[in-house]
Design a protein around this motif. Structure first.
Motif, PDB file in Angstrom:
ATOM      1  N   THR A 128     -26.106  51.077  51.531  1.00  0.00           N
ATOM      2  CA  THR A 128     -24.964  51.191  52.441  1.00  0.00           C
ATOM      3  C   THR A 128     -25.442  51.179  53.887  1.00  0.00           C
ATOM      4  O   THR A 128     -24.842  50.527  54.750  1.00  0.00           O
ATOM      5  N   SER A 165     -19.904  38.746  53.667  1.00  0.00           N
ATOM      6  CA  SER A 165     -19.510  38.711  52.245  1.00  0.00           C
ATOM      7  C   SER A 165     -19.836  37.355  51.631  1.00  0.00           C
ATOM      8  O   SER A 165     -20.318  37.271  50.498  1.00  0.00           O
ATOM      9  N   ALA A 166     -19.534  36.290  52.364  1.00  0.00           N
ATOM     10  CA  ALA A 166     -19.807  34.943  51.858  1.00  0.00           C
ATOM     11  C   ALA A 166     -21.306  34.745  51.620  1.00  0.00           C
ATOM     12  O   ALA A 166     -21.725  34.183  50.596  1.00  0.00           O
ATOM     13  N   GLY A 169     -22.315  36.732  48.515  1.00  0.00           N
ATOM     14  CA  GLY A 169     -21.872  36.048  47.295  1.00  0.00           C
ATOM     15  C   GLY A 169     -22.760  34.861  46.968  1.00  0.00           C
ATOM     16  O   GLY A 169     -23.134  34.638  45.815  1.00  0.00           O
TER      17      GLY A 169
ATOM     18  N   LEU B 111     -22.055  43.304  37.152  1.00  0.00           N
ATOM     19  CA  LEU B 111     -23.206  43.193  38.050  1.00  0.00           C
ATOM     20  C   LEU B 111     -24.506  43.489  37.306  1.00  0.00           C
ATOM     21  O   LEU B 111     -25.532  42.860  37.564  1.00  0.00           O
ATOM     22  N   LEU B 162     -16.766  28.420  49.698  1.00  0.00           N
ATOM     23  CA  LEU B 162     -16.691  29.475  50.712  1.00  0.00           C
ATOM     24  C   LEU B 162     -15.801  30.632  50.249  1.00  0.00           C
ATOM     25  O   LEU B 162     -16.193  31.806  50.336  1.00  0.00           O
ATOM     26  N   SER B 165     -17.429  32.462  47.162  1.00  0.00           N
ATOM     27  CA  SER B 165     -18.615  33.231  47.568  1.00  0.00           C
ATOM     28  C   SER B 165     -18.205  34.510  48.290  1.00  0.00           C
ATOM     29  O   SER B 165     -18.781  35.582  48.052  1.00  0.00           O
ATOM     30  N   ALA B 166     -17.212  34.404  49.170  1.00  0.00           N
ATOM     31  CA  ALA B 166     -16.761  35.584  49.916  1.00  0.00           C
ATOM     32  C   ALA B 166     -16.204  36.639  48.957  1.00  0.00           C
ATOM     33  O   ALA B 166     -16.478  37.837  49.102  1.00  0.00           O
ATOM     34  N   GLN B 168     -16.987  36.996  45.772  1.00  0.00           N
ATOM     35  CA  GLN B 168     -18.125  37.532  45.014  1.00  0.00           C
ATOM     36  C   GLN B 168     -18.872  38.580  45.829  1.00  0.00           C
ATOM     37  O   GLN B 168     -19.225  39.647  45.326  1.00  0.00           O
ATOM     38  N   GLY B 169     -19.115  38.257  47.094  1.00  0.00           N
ATOM     39  CA  GLY B 169     -19.834  39.185  47.956  1.00  0.00           C
ATOM     40  C   GLY B 169     -19.067  40.487  48.132  1.00  0.00           C
ATOM     41  O   GLY B 169     -19.652  41.574  48.087  1.00  0.00           O
ATOM     42  N   ALA B 170     -17.753  40.386  48.319  1.00  0.00           N
ATOM     43  CA  ALA B 170     -16.933  41.592  48.511  1.00  0.00           C
ATOM     44  C   ALA B 170     -16.938  42.459  47.256  1.00  0.00           C
ATOM     45  O   ALA B 170     -16.977  43.684  47.335  1.00  0.00           O
ATOM     46  N   VAL B 172     -19.360  42.644  45.043  1.00  0.00           N
ATOM     47  CA  VAL B 172     -20.665  43.301  44.952  1.00  0.00           C
ATOM     48  C   VAL B 172     -20.721  44.479  45.928  1.00  0.00           C
ATOM     49  O   VAL B 172     -21.176  45.574  45.580  1.00  0.00           O
ATOM     50  N   ARG B 173     -20.226  44.274  47.172  1.00  0.00           N
ATOM     51  CA  ARG B 173     -20.218  45.373  48.138  1.00  0.00           C
ATOM     52  C   ARG B 173     -19.361  46.524  47.614  1.00  0.00           C
ATOM     53  O   ARG B 173     -19.726  47.695  47.744  1.00  0.00           O
ATOM     54  N   VAL B 175     -18.687  47.535  44.543  1.00  0.00           N
ATOM     55  CA  VAL B 175     -19.203  48.353  43.448  1.00  0.00           C
ATOM     56  C   VAL B 175     -20.576  48.960  43.737  1.00  0.00           C
ATOM     57  O   VAL B 175     -20.986  49.887  43.052  1.00  0.00           O
ATOM     58  N   THR B 176     -21.272  48.446  44.775  1.00  0.00           N
ATOM     59  CA  THR B 176     -22.628  48.965  44.997  1.00  0.00           C
ATOM     60  C   THR B 176     -22.728  49.883  46.207  1.00  0.00           C
ATOM     61  O   THR B 176     -23.713  50.595  46.345  1.00  0.00           O
ATOM     62  N   LEU B 177     -21.743  49.817  47.105  1.00  0.00           N
ATOM     63  CA  LEU B 177     -21.827  50.617  48.324  1.00  0.00           C
ATOM     64  C   LEU B 177     -20.710  51.658  48.321  1.00  0.00           C
ATOM     65  O   LEU B 177     -19.800  51.598  47.507  1.00  0.00           O
ATOM     66  N   LEU B 186     -11.907  42.347  52.944  1.00  0.00           N
ATOM     67  CA  LEU B 186     -12.259  40.935  52.775  1.00  0.00           C
ATOM     68  C   LEU B 186     -11.006  40.081  52.636  1.00  0.00           C
ATOM     69  O   LEU B 186     -10.900  38.999  53.202  1.00  0.00           O
TER      70      LEU B 186
END
Lengths: 204, 204
Positions: A128, A165-166, A169, B111, B162, B165-166, B168-170, B172-173, B175-177, B186
């Motif tokens: 974080t 975020s992109a 991902g 994840l 795009l 990917s955004a 996916q990144g959100a 991951v953020r 559930v991990t942060l 997002l």
């Protein structure tokens, strides 16, 4: 512990410990990693390693902190330089690192640590911290761009969220799928459909 | 194996097996998951479970395939409906699922499976299949939007890369942060700085 002189780790020792941790992690993965395997990659006295760190998780949290510091050093973002140039440098460093193959190996193991984060508070806190620090780099760049007129009047925080975020991902897709071009494809799409749209001309 | 009638799994049995696998996975995580723990969540005859699947990894690959089918069913995207509406439905389903908390639990365990993918070919192949199928949903929607004039002349493949990917990144953020608002933030940024920019007015 130990009545020695190493009450703080000097920089070359810290570098060597972090390199050994990184090498052992990319070689064995999180599940297969042990203190012994880290020690095996460490050329200096093993006692030096155990003097500063008790567990592999402590070493991994220190590694995440160290990698963030390395990113800062490598970027060495000149705050006077063009915001678009700084944004490009940051995007490329996060997508490709200084060396593409080493970066992929690191992102692969980083994903393993991320996957532990829901169950591991120390990982979650450090991740974080790292995430917030990188997010803030984007916010600063976009805010400077808006101030200098490089970008139109956007919300720096929202743009930072979207860009980062992109990238996250794309990195996950890169290391988990048979998609070796994932970071290149994302980079192209990101500049064409997001970054280029930040130019003030679009307001006209 | 077994000279019984179940040479193919009937749908209620398959549903029950997949639900048991899902429940056991979210309860114990990938590392803690065993065939026995899946069987413990399965109300029907255990032999039915073992008849169709030999290992937990086989069950997990089947689960990934099953979740993709469920996404398709839940979306039930009417190809005649407005592309922007379809895009919104798909984004919201991927970010929040039909139930936010259950979706977070699933994304957390997903994840863990992703983190195994670099070392597990069966996971990697199924995740690549799922990723490609969802990517294609985005491509179709954007291509329809361009054809119908809802969106300007963009490259559907690049926009799909795009957007996905955004998301996916959100996730991951999320559930991990310690970032419980990650998907909401997002979503706002995505619509403001990407989707809204797809409107043809911006070409003027």
């Amino acid at each position: 512990m130990g009545d020695t002189e190493e009450t703080t780790t000097d920089q070359p020792t810290r570098d060597a410990i972090m390199e050994a941790t990184f090498t052992a992690l990319t070689k064995h993965g999180y599940a297969g990693l042990t203190m012994q395997k880290i020690a095996d990659e460490f050329d200096k006295s093993k006692s030096l390693l155990h003097y500063h760190y008790d567990t592999k998780d402590e070493l991994l949290v220190a590694l995440l902190d160290y990698m963030l510091g390395q990113l800062d050093e490598r970027l060495a973002l000149d705050e006077e330089s063009d915001p678009l140039e700084r944004l490009t440098t940051l995007v490329d460093m996060l997508l490709f690192g200084p060396d593409r193959e080493a970066h992929k190996a690191f992102q692969t193991t980083l994903l393993e640590l991320r996957a532990q984060a829901p169950y591991n508070e120390a990982f979650r806190e450090q991740l974080t911290t790292n995430d917030a620090a990188i997010h803030d780099l984007f916010v600063d760049i976009v805010a400077d761009g808006v101030e200098q007129g490089t970008f139109r009047e956007v919300d720096p925080d929202a743009v930072a969220t979207l860009v980062f975020s992109a990238l996250q991902g794309a990195r996950v897709r890169w290391v988990t799928l048979d998609e070796d071009d994932a970071p290149d494809e994302l980079r192209d799409a990101l500049f064409t459909y997001l970054v280029d749209e930040l130019e003030p001309e679009d307001d006209a």
